[in-house]
Scaffold this motif. Structure first.
Motif, PDB file in Angstrom:
ATOM      1  N   THR A 100       0.820  -1.208   0.000  1.00  0.00           N
ATOM      2  CA  THR A 100       0.000   0.000   0.000  1.00  0.00           C
ATOM      3  C   THR A 100       0.861   1.267   0.000  1.00  0.00           C
ATOM      4  O   THR A 100       0.495   2.267  -0.586  1.00  0.00           O
ATOM      5  CB  THR A 100      -0.958   0.028   1.213  1.00  0.00           C
ATOM      6  N   LEU A 127      -3.857 -10.072   3.663  1.00  0.00           N
ATOM      7  CA  LEU A 127      -2.901 -10.859   2.883  1.00  0.00           C
ATOM      8  C   LEU A 127      -3.094 -10.437   1.433  1.00  0.00           C
ATOM      9  O   LEU A 127      -4.174 -10.639   0.857  1.00  0.00           O
ATOM     10  CB  LEU A 127      -3.155 -12.359   3.050  1.00  0.00           C
ATOM     11  N   ASN A 129       0.143  -9.671  -1.415  1.00  0.00           N
ATOM     12  CA  ASN A 129       1.184 -10.433  -2.122  1.00  0.00           C
ATOM     13  C   ASN A 129       2.067 -11.255  -1.192  1.00  0.00           C
ATOM     14  O   ASN A 129       3.020 -11.894  -1.649  1.00  0.00           O
ATOM     15  CB  ASN A 129       2.029  -9.483  -2.969  1.00  0.00           C
ATOM     16  N   GLY A 130       1.798 -11.195   0.084  1.00  0.00           N
ATOM     17  CA  GLY A 130       2.494 -12.076   1.027  1.00  0.00           C
ATOM     18  C   GLY A 130       3.824 -11.551   1.541  1.00  0.00           C
ATOM     19  O   GLY A 130       4.567 -12.292   2.183  1.00  0.00           O
TER      20      GLY A 130
HETATM   21  P1  5GP Z   1       1.305  -8.172   1.536  1.00  0.00           P
HETATM   22  O1  5GP Z   1       2.549  -8.028   2.341  1.00  0.00           O
HETATM   23  O2  5GP Z   1       0.595  -9.491   1.730  1.00  0.00           O
HETATM   24  O3  5GP Z   1       1.503  -7.822   0.092  1.00  0.00           O
HETATM   25  O4  5GP Z   1       0.325  -7.061   2.076  1.00  0.00           O
HETATM   26  C1  5GP Z   1      -0.054  -7.103   3.414  1.00  0.00           C
HETATM   27  C2  5GP Z   1       0.081  -5.771   4.086  1.00  0.00           C
HETATM   28  O5  5GP Z   1      -0.191  -4.679   3.194  1.00  0.00           O
HETATM   29  C3  5GP Z   1      -0.933  -5.693   5.196  1.00  0.00           C
HETATM   30  O6  5GP Z   1      -0.252  -5.747   6.415  1.00  0.00           O
HETATM   31  C4  5GP Z   1      -1.637  -4.380   4.998  1.00  0.00           C
HETATM   32  O7  5GP Z   1      -1.116  -3.448   5.903  1.00  0.00           O
HETATM   33  C5  5GP Z   1      -1.297  -3.922   3.617  1.00  0.00           C
HETATM   34  N1  5GP Z   1      -2.375  -4.136   2.628  1.00  0.00           N
HETATM   35  C6  5GP Z   1      -2.315  -4.926   1.530  1.00  0.00           C
HETATM   36  N2  5GP Z   1      -3.431  -4.826   0.816  1.00  0.00           N
HETATM   37  C7  5GP Z   1      -4.230  -3.965   1.461  1.00  0.00           C
HETATM   38  C8  5GP Z   1      -5.552  -3.441   1.189  1.00  0.00           C
HETATM   39  O8  5GP Z   1      -6.225  -3.747   0.189  1.00  0.00           O
HETATM   40  N3  5GP Z   1      -6.055  -2.573   2.105  1.00  0.00           N
HETATM   41  C9  5GP Z   1      -5.361  -2.198   3.212  1.00  0.00           C
HETATM   42  N4  5GP Z   1      -5.965  -1.340   4.043  1.00  0.00           N
HETATM   43  N5  5GP Z   1      -4.119  -2.661   3.499  1.00  0.00           N
HETATM   44  C10 5GP Z   1      -3.568  -3.530   2.623  1.00  0.00           C
END
Ligand code: 5GP
Length: 191
Positions: A100, A127, A129-130
């Motif tokens: 984000t 969750l 892209n992890g």
């Molecule tokens: P990842 O690391 O899985 O790509 O993304 C997870 C992290 O990104 C989460 O801890 C969250 O803070 C943020 N995040 C990812 N996608 C979103 C979304 O659609 N909305 C919000 N509010 N946070 C997101």
């Protein structure tokens, strides 16, 4: 989890770039009753795993993680986001790219709060892209800890985060699973 899905339907706002805004109950203002139900649900789903600690990342993972820790009766540790990496001797650290914010953070957990005897549950708000969960898995690996489960409040199943967890054979439980965020603002859930 119906209560959570209803809340997302009523209050979630679809932003550009597949971002769901839920700052009315999770990412800014927090709904404690909903978090309590979320914590109890995680405890129910992972009750057979003998969890000794819940790990998360600051800041939005903390509310659901604390409620999971309360329901499981175990401590909760949140990884801190650090700008400086000068004093790393007593820390486990990992690199996490933020979806984000489009920035790379280092997350770290003090070695004092992890033991190789721990059986941990990782909890996070989203969750996508992890990346955040991968960072926690890297820290768990460095600490020689068994990760017994991953509990996610909102999974966007059209992104690849679940693969990261499944590749490791770890139990993944997401309380709301979103299959699409449409250009006209609709939120579509997995059946
Ligand atoms: P990842 O690391 O899985 O790509 O993304 C997870 C992290 O990104 C989460 O801890 C969250 O803070 C943020 N995040 C990812 N996608 C979103 C979304 O659609 N909305 C919000 N509010 N946070 C997101």
């Amino acid at each position: 989890m119906k209560l959570l899905e209803d809340k997302i339907r009523n209050e979630g706002i679809v932003l550009p770039h597949n971002v769901l805004k839920v700052d009315g109950f999770l990412n800014h203002q927090v709904d404690p009753e909903l978090m309590f139900e979320i914590g109890k649900e995680f405890a129910r789903l992972f009750k057979d795993k003998d969890i000794t600690k819940v790990l998360t990342v600051e800041s939005s993972g903390i509310a659901p993680a604390v409620m999971a820790g309360l329901a499981l009766n175990v401590p909760v540790v949140f990884a801190r986001k650090h700008k400086s990496l000068t004093l790393t001797d007593d820390l486990f650290t990992a690199e996490v790219y933020s979806y984000t914010k489009q920035t790379t953070n280092h997350i770290s957990i003090s070695k004092r709060f992890l033991s190789s005897q721990d059986r941990v549950l990782l909890v996070d708000d989203f969750l996508a892209n992890g990346q955040a969960i991968s960072g926690l898995l890297d820290i768990a690996d460095a600490a020689g800890i068994d990760v017994e489960g991953v509990g996610i409040v909102i999974e966007k199943t059209f992104q690849r985060g679940s693969q990261v967890v499944r590749d490791r054979g770890i139990q993944l439980e997401s309380l709301a699973r979103i299959k699409a965020l449409t250009d006209d603002g609709q939120i579509e859930f997995e059946k």
